[in-house]
Design a protein around this motif. Structure first.
Motif, short mmCIF file in Angstrom:
data_model
loop_
_atom_site.label_atom_id
_atom_site.label_comp_id
_atom_site.label_asym_id
_atom_site.label_seq_id
_atom_site.Cartn_x
_atom_site.Cartn_y
_atom_site.Cartn_z
N PHE A 22 0.90 -1.26 -0.02
CA PHE A 22 -0.05 -0.17 0.07
C PHE A 22 0.84 1.33 0.15
O PHE A 22 0.61 2.35 -0.76
CB PHE A 22 -0.95 -0.02 1.15
N LEU A 23 1.87 1.13 1.03
CA LEU A 23 2.74 2.48 0.85
C LEU A 23 3.50 2.71 -0.45
O LEU A 23 3.94 3.61 -0.88
CB LEU A 23 3.68 2.32 2.08
N ILE A 25 2.74 1.57 -3.53
CA ILE A 25 1.73 2.23 -4.52
C ILE A 25 1.65 3.71 -4.15
O ILE A 25 1.37 4.35 -5.28
CB ILE A 25 0.42 1.46 -4.48
N LYS A 26 1.12 4.13 -2.83
CA LYS A 26 1.04 5.27 -2.66
C LYS A 26 2.20 6.37 -3.04
O LYS A 26 1.97 7.44 -3.60
CB LYS A 26 0.81 5.64 -1.04
N LEU A 27 3.28 5.94 -2.80
CA LEU A 27 4.31 6.69 -3.05
C LEU A 27 4.51 6.77 -4.54
O LEU A 27 4.99 8.01 -5.09
CB LEU A 27 5.93 5.83 -2.46
N THR A 29 2.37 7.13 -6.83
CA THR A 29 0.89 7.75 -7.27
C THR A 29 1.48 9.39 -7.03
O THR A 29 1.35 10.41 -7.76
CB THR A 29 -0.20 7.32 -6.93
N LYS A 30 2.02 9.32 -5.90
CA LYS A 30 2.58 10.74 -5.46
C LYS A 30 3.76 11.23 -6.24
O LYS A 30 3.74 12.41 -6.70
CB LYS A 30 3.07 10.65 -4.07
#
Length: 67
Positions: A22-23, A25-27, A29-30
């Motif tokens: 999750f982290l 993928i979040k990174l 996209t950011k």
């Protein structure tokens, strides 16, 4: 027998792996959103009027002057 220790270990491992994915993928996209924000596309300049349009505007202006 109830192997609740094994179940807890597998559950805990799953949560750690899911949170790390999750982290990640979040990174990603950011980072991709930041790249898009850094280089905003400039609005294209309006195209120059064609010869026909220039001629028609001149005719329109001349007709307005006659009235």
């Amino acid at each position: 027998t109830l192997n609740y220790g094994n179940f807890l270990q597998v559950t805990f491992d799953f949560l750690i792996i899911a949170f790390s994915i999750f982290l990640f993928i979040k990174l990603l996209t950011k980072l991709t959103n930041k790249k898009k924000e850094e280089a905003p596309a400039a609005p294209p300049a309006p195209p120059a009027p064609s010869k026909e349009e220039v001629l028609l505007t001149e005719i329109r202006d001349l007709l307005k002057e006659k009235r």
